[in-house]
Every structure is written in C-alpha cells, then in structure tokens.
Design a protein around this motif. Structure first.
Motif, mmCIF file in Angstrom:
data_model
loop_
_atom_site.group_PDB
_atom_site.id
_atom_site.type_symbol
_atom_site.label_atom_id
_atom_site.label_comp_id
_atom_site.label_asym_id
_atom_site.label_seq_id
_atom_site.Cartn_x
_atom_site.Cartn_y
_atom_site.Cartn_z
ATOM 1 N N PHE A 301 60.731 28.959 65.687
ATOM 2 C CA PHE A 301 59.303 29.141 65.415
ATOM 3 C C PHE A 301 58.501 28.840 66.670
ATOM 4 O O PHE A 301 59.010 28.279 67.647
ATOM 5 C CB PHE A 301 58.847 28.243 64.267
ATOM 6 N N TYR A 308 52.508 26.895 62.397
ATOM 7 C CA TYR A 308 53.844 27.215 62.896
ATOM 8 C C TYR A 308 54.183 28.652 62.507
ATOM 9 O O TYR A 308 54.152 28.998 61.330
ATOM 10 C CB TYR A 308 54.871 26.238 62.322
ATOM 11 N N TRP A 309 54.535 29.453 63.493
ATOM 12 C CA TRP A 309 54.704 30.882 63.295
ATOM 13 C C TRP A 309 56.170 31.274 63.284
ATOM 14 O O TRP A 309 56.952 30.848 64.140
ATOM 15 C CB TRP A 309 53.960 31.662 64.373
ATOM 16 N N PHE A 310 56.523 32.087 62.285
ATOM 17 C CA PHE A 310 57.890 32.566 62.099
ATOM 18 C C PHE A 310 57.900 34.080 61.975
ATOM 19 O O PHE A 310 56.884 34.698 61.642
ATOM 20 C CB PHE A 310 58.495 32.011 60.796
#
Length: 323
Positions: A301, A308-310
C-alpha cells in the motif's frame, strides 16, 4: 384519479426488464456460519468517486433523479450526498461512456434507511418516468437504473429478517423465513412498497441516514479478489465458484457488502482510463485496530495524507481510513 391507480400508471410507464439474467445472484445470501458473524458493523463506505463524461448532465441525474444534494462544485468535480455526508464525487474526466465487458464496477448501491425512504426514492424515479428494474432478493428490496453514462446504480432496502437460506438442489433459489421457496431475483411488489410512501415531497433531498451500502464488482479473478477482501478484514459469506461469484460482509445482519463476479469474463482488464466508471472508493473502519489488522495482512500500500491506498487484484483503487 385514485392514488393506487395513479401509482400504477406512473410505475407502469417507468419499468424496464433489461436486467442481466445473472443479476439474480447479486444478493444471494446463505445462512452458513451465521454464529461466527459479528453483530456490529466494523466497516462502512465513504464516498465513491466516479469518472463521468458530462458534469452538468450527471449532476442533474444525481440531484433530480436520485434526490441528492449538490454539496460542493470545483472545476470539473462535484460532491453530492445528504445534508451531512458526501456519498458520490463526480469527476468530469471520461471521454466515453461506461464500457461493458471489463473488470471494475458492476454497480454501486445507495441504501435507504427505512421503507418510507425507499418508497420515496422509487416514487421519484416513477414520477420522472426514469427507467428502472424492480427486484426482490428476499435479503433486500432493490431497483436498478443506469446513470447518463451507463454506470449501474442500485437503490436498496435491507431486509435480512425475511431471509432463511439459499437453496441449490434445483438450480438457485431462496427460502424465506416462512418456508417459501422464491427466485433469487423475484419480482418486487411495487404496490406494497408504495403503500409506505405517505405524502411525498420531491423537493426534499434524500434522508441524512441514506448511505453507500454495498459495492458489486466485476473481478478478473473471483478467488483472488475474495481472498484479498478477507485479508482486509471482511468476513466470508458466500463463495459460489460454480456461479463465478462471492461476497463478503462487514458485520451486522446484512452481510452483502462487497460482491465479486466474473460474469463479464475471466481475466478481463479494467476499461481504459478515459472511460466512465469507478475512479476509486473509500472504506472506513470503525477502529484503528481493524485498520492496523488490514495493513498487517496487506502490505502493498501507499500511505498518503488522506489514508492508505491499495489496488485490489482487479486493479480497483481503494483508500482505507478509520473513524
């Protein structure tokens, strides 16, 4: 004209029956492992961001047809929702309409907090003669419609108290709590829904308790996506590989929060970036512990100021936060 005849007249003029036959599986809910499911929801959805082709046209759809409030506009972006929450963010970045046959968003569901609000949402569609498809999934009551770019939207009323189990010995059916075996995608009794309408006020925006209740995704690989969202902390609910379908829950009695299917084809990529569709969506955990658990299980991530980027296995962008 009597009220019932009037409702039948406007509802009859607005219905379509173009739903994909596979949509019957969209709300298949089994009663497996109910005792393992938590009673309280531990995650919810923030705003869903959509790429669209025409901001003015889409804003009119979300305000006049859906009944949302235009909260903020800035350049080629508009935020819409209730008086208190943004539910949908539109980005005028697409050059072409929604492209079928690709992974990504199947539909996003706007959930009504009660039957009166659901009836009001359906009435607004009928009054505007906007095409929709009414479906009773037993676990929920739903209507489906397309936005101006062909992005599928669902209005939903959660009714898990009517559901008992899924039946698969002779195809795919649902048993309700009264022992009736029903189609997984039965016809919705619009007269019954409209009996709860009361005195409609179409100048009023949707209730502050309206929310993004679930997302249904086209997955390029259902097994991988199912595993991914379980590692994120969601609870396995249905896993039906014979139907290329799975879904997961986030606690509570209604357990269909993220659904995945490959009815569009296996290993299909996302549509091109200039197509209308989902830009990204937000998941909000109700505790830092739940967020930390997701981060420990899914380490790939990027941390940014807003969360928090996925990327999920199909390439859908997700931002995780907690409240």
């Amino acid at each position: 004209m009597e009220r019932k005849l009037f409702l039948k007249t406007i509802l009859g003029a607005s219905l379509v029956t173009s739903m994909d036959g596979f949509a019957s599986i969209a709300h298949i809910i089994s009663d497996m492992n109910k005792e393992q499911q938590t009673l309280e929801k531990f995650a919810s959805f923030g705003a869903i961001h959509l790429n669209i082709t025409n901001l003015e046209k889409s804003t009119r759809f979300w305000t006049e047809i859906v009944g949302m409030k235009l909260r903020i506009t800035s350049g080629n972006t508009a935020e819409l929702g209730t008086d208190v929450n943004t539910l949908v963010v539109l980005h005028e970045t697409a050059k072409k309409k929604f492209q079928k046959g690709y992974s990504g968003l199947y539909h996003v569901a706007i959930h009504a907090p009660n039957i009166q609000e659901f009836a009001s949402m359906v009435y607004r569609l009928a009054l505007n003669k906007y095409p929709f498809s009414p479906v009773d999934h037993t676990m929920s009551k739903s209507v489906y419609l397309d936005d101006p770019d062909g992005i599928n939207i669902e209005f939903t009323l959660e009714t898990p108290e009517r559901f008992k189990r899924v039946v698969t010995d002779r195809g795919l059916s649902i048993e309700d709590v009264n022992g009736n075996i029903r189609s997984a995608s039965d016809g919705l009794d619009l007269d019954e829904v409209m009996s709860h309408l009361g005195s409609p006020n179409m100048d009023k925006i949707i209730s502050n308790e309206t929310y993004i209740g679930h997302l249904h995704l086209y997955a390029n690989n259902v097994a991988k996506s199912n595993s991914f969202y379980q590692k994120m902390g969601f609870e396995s609910f249905n896993n039906l590989p014979q139907f290329m379908y799975a879904d997961v829950g986030a606690g509570g009695s209604y357990k269909h929060r993220i659904a995945m299917n490959s009815w569009h084809g296996v290993n299909r990529p996302l549509a091109s970036g200039d197509s209308a569709g989902m830009r990204h969506f937000n998941i909000i955990f109700n505790s830092k512990e739940k967020l930390d658990l997701a981060l420990s299980n899914l380490t790939d991530f990027k941390k940014k100021d807003d969360g928090y980027w996925f990327l999920d296995p199909s390439g859908n962008k997700i931002c995780l936060t907690y409240s």
